[in-house]
Design a protein around this motif. Sequence first.
Motif, PDB file in Angstrom:
ATOM      1  N   VAL A  19      54.007 -16.227  41.718  1.00 40.14           N
ATOM      2  CA  VAL A  19      55.324 -16.282  41.104  1.00 40.14           C
ATOM      3  C   VAL A  19      55.575 -17.600  40.380  1.00 40.14           C
ATOM      4  N   GLY A  20      55.064 -18.727  40.925  1.00 38.29           N
ATOM      5  CA  GLY A  20      55.159 -19.940  40.123  1.00 38.29           C
ATOM      6  C   GLY A  20      55.458 -21.235  40.822  1.00 38.29           C
ATOM      7  N   LEU A 274      56.599  -6.426  36.106  1.00 36.04           N
ATOM      8  CA  LEU A 274      57.645  -6.725  37.072  1.00 36.04           C
ATOM      9  C   LEU A 274      57.012  -7.257  38.357  1.00 36.04           C
ATOM     10  N   PHE A 275      57.414  -8.471  38.754  1.00 31.58           N
ATOM     11  CA  PHE A 275      57.024  -9.026  40.042  1.00 31.58           C
ATOM     12  C   PHE A 275      58.103  -8.611  41.046  1.00 31.58           C
ATOM     13  N   LEU A 276      57.713  -7.841  42.055  1.00 22.96           N
ATOM     14  CA  LEU A 276      58.691  -7.226  42.942  1.00 22.96           C
ATOM     15  C   LEU A 276      58.506  -7.655  44.389  1.00 22.96           C
ATOM     16  N   GLU A 277      59.610  -7.936  45.043  1.00 23.51           N
ATOM     17  CA  GLU A 277      59.620  -8.336  46.439  1.00 23.51           C
ATOM     18  C   GLU A 277      59.432  -7.103  47.325  1.00 23.51           C
ATOM     19  N   PHE A 278      58.345  -7.104  48.105  1.00 23.77           N
ATOM     20  CA  PHE A 278      58.065  -5.980  48.997  1.00 23.77           C
ATOM     21  C   PHE A 278      57.431  -6.471  50.304  1.00 23.77           C
ATOM     22  N   LEU A 301      53.004  -6.218  43.071  1.00 26.74           N
ATOM     23  CA  LEU A 301      53.544  -5.992  44.409  1.00 26.74           C
ATOM     24  C   LEU A 301      53.559  -7.294  45.207  1.00 26.74           C
ATOM     25  N   GLY A 302      54.753  -7.752  45.556  1.00 30.33           N
ATOM     26  CA  GLY A 302      54.889  -8.958  46.366  1.00 30.33           C
ATOM     27  C   GLY A 302      54.778  -8.622  47.839  1.00 30.33           C
ATOM     28  N   LEU A 303      53.564  -8.351  48.293  1.00 31.73           N
ATOM     29  CA  LEU A 303      53.328  -7.909  49.667  1.00 31.73           C
ATOM     30  C   LEU A 303      52.968  -9.053  50.609  1.00 31.73           C
ATOM     31  N   ILE A 304      52.692 -10.215  50.039  1.00 32.78           N
ATOM     32  CA  ILE A 304      52.338 -11.393  50.825  1.00 32.78           C
ATOM     33  C   ILE A 304      53.551 -12.322  50.848  1.00 32.78           C
ATOM     34  N   GLN A 332      47.588  -0.041  37.212  1.00 32.86           N
ATOM     35  CA  GLN A 332      48.813  -0.699  36.742  1.00 32.86           C
ATOM     36  C   GLN A 332      49.380  -1.669  37.777  1.00 32.86           C
ATOM     37  N   LEU A 333      48.832  -1.634  38.982  1.00 30.13           N
ATOM     38  CA  LEU A 333      49.337  -2.471  40.066  1.00 30.13           C
ATOM     39  C   LEU A 333      48.605  -3.809  40.135  1.00 30.13           C
ATOM     40  N   CYS A 334      49.296  -4.813  40.669  1.00 31.42           N
ATOM     41  CA  CYS A 334      48.734  -6.134  40.920  1.00 31.42           C
ATOM     42  C   CYS A 334      49.286  -6.606  42.261  1.00 31.42           C
ATOM     43  N   LEU A 335      48.845  -7.788  42.710  1.00 30.82           N
ATOM     44  CA  LEU A 335      49.280  -8.331  43.988  1.00 30.82           C
ATOM     45  C   LEU A 335      49.668  -9.791  43.836  1.00 30.82           C
ATOM     46  N   SER A 336      50.723 -10.193  44.565  1.00 28.37           N
ATOM     47  CA  SER A 336      51.155 -11.596  44.543  1.00 28.37           C
ATOM     48  C   SER A 336      51.985 -11.885  45.790  1.00 28.37           C
ATOM     49  N   PRO A 337      52.312 -13.155  46.037  1.00 28.47           N
ATOM     50  CA  PRO A 337      53.347 -13.447  47.040  1.00 28.47           C
ATOM     51  C   PRO A 337      54.661 -12.847  46.546  1.00 28.47           C
TER      52      PRO A 337
END
Length: 371
Positions: A19-20, A274-278, A301-304, A332-337
Amino acid sequence: MTKSVEQRVSKAPFKGDHVGSFLRPERLKQARLQKAKGEITDQELREIEDEEIVKLVEKQKAVGLKAVTDGDFRRSWWHFDFLEGLDGVEGFETEKGLQFDGVVTKAHGIKVTDKVGFSDHYMIEHFKFLKSIAGDAVAKFTIPSPNMLFFRGEIDKGLYDSDEAFIDDLIVAYQGVIQALYNEGCRYLQIDDTSWATFFSEEGRASIEAKGKNPEKVAKLCARAINKSIANRPDDMLVTMHICRGNFKSTFMTSGSYEEISETIFGGLNVDGLFLEFDDERSGGFEPLRHVYRSDLSIVLGLITSKFGELEDPEKVKARIAEASRYVPLDQLCLSPQCGFASTEEGNLLTEDQQWEKVCHVLDIAKEVWK
């Protein structure tokens, strides 16, 4: 792997992204305190910021991130600092801070004292420095959404006769900032926006109604503010949006599923990703992703969680990615905090080592999922 999937893996938002914002080093925290006390000059603080940002960028590259940021190292707040750089906007000390889950921020706010505009912005220099040291990595810059001034700013009476007129000026200002950043080489811009979380719960929508406004009308106005602000961006500039429910000292401000406003967020915003909180139950399930109609929209997907240091079970994370792929194709999916590590200079309640372990966790899982 098809050609389209290969292209998605190699372009931003990356399969393993972030996210940054990052935890501020102790040296930087001390320097900012010294500057506040008048013990060092602006130039001396700037030199320390530069040195710490260089170290941060090198660390990001070393762990394998393809996009690098300056970590918000020059900012106290993720939103106020930027918004105060727009013409007609000023910061001021409030009677109390923003209320989170059991904690309160420093007392600070922003107010609109004149017509909002853009003539220049000091953060353009911040991006120029980041770009100059990014090397072969993508220099990613983050700014708050125009909606944050609409939701957080106090507007002097008599300046605008309607919300629409205010948004019109705000759009022009943002168009100017975005073009200026593009001219300096920005090709990956992230717009951070917590205002959408207001629509997630009955309590949030009631807070809009309490101001004499219609939530549906306000949502359309917010979507217009985003879409018009980025409408003139060149084709080679990627614009993503991060949507959050608040992040301060590992706490949150709101909860609620994306469902209530999902058609607008997933089907009505012209962003590229879209970076999304999950990261926990506060965000609800993946069902709202059924409203993703575009094949060119990346869903990160903000899974972490960035709030705590304990590492998530990688198999459970993979299972959740698989679950999300029932609604949006895996490519189409990605992963991030789920958020940055320090939305304000105070930072979340984890160590720098834990922070980097989290980043590496994201990258390791992403490599296994998108082989």
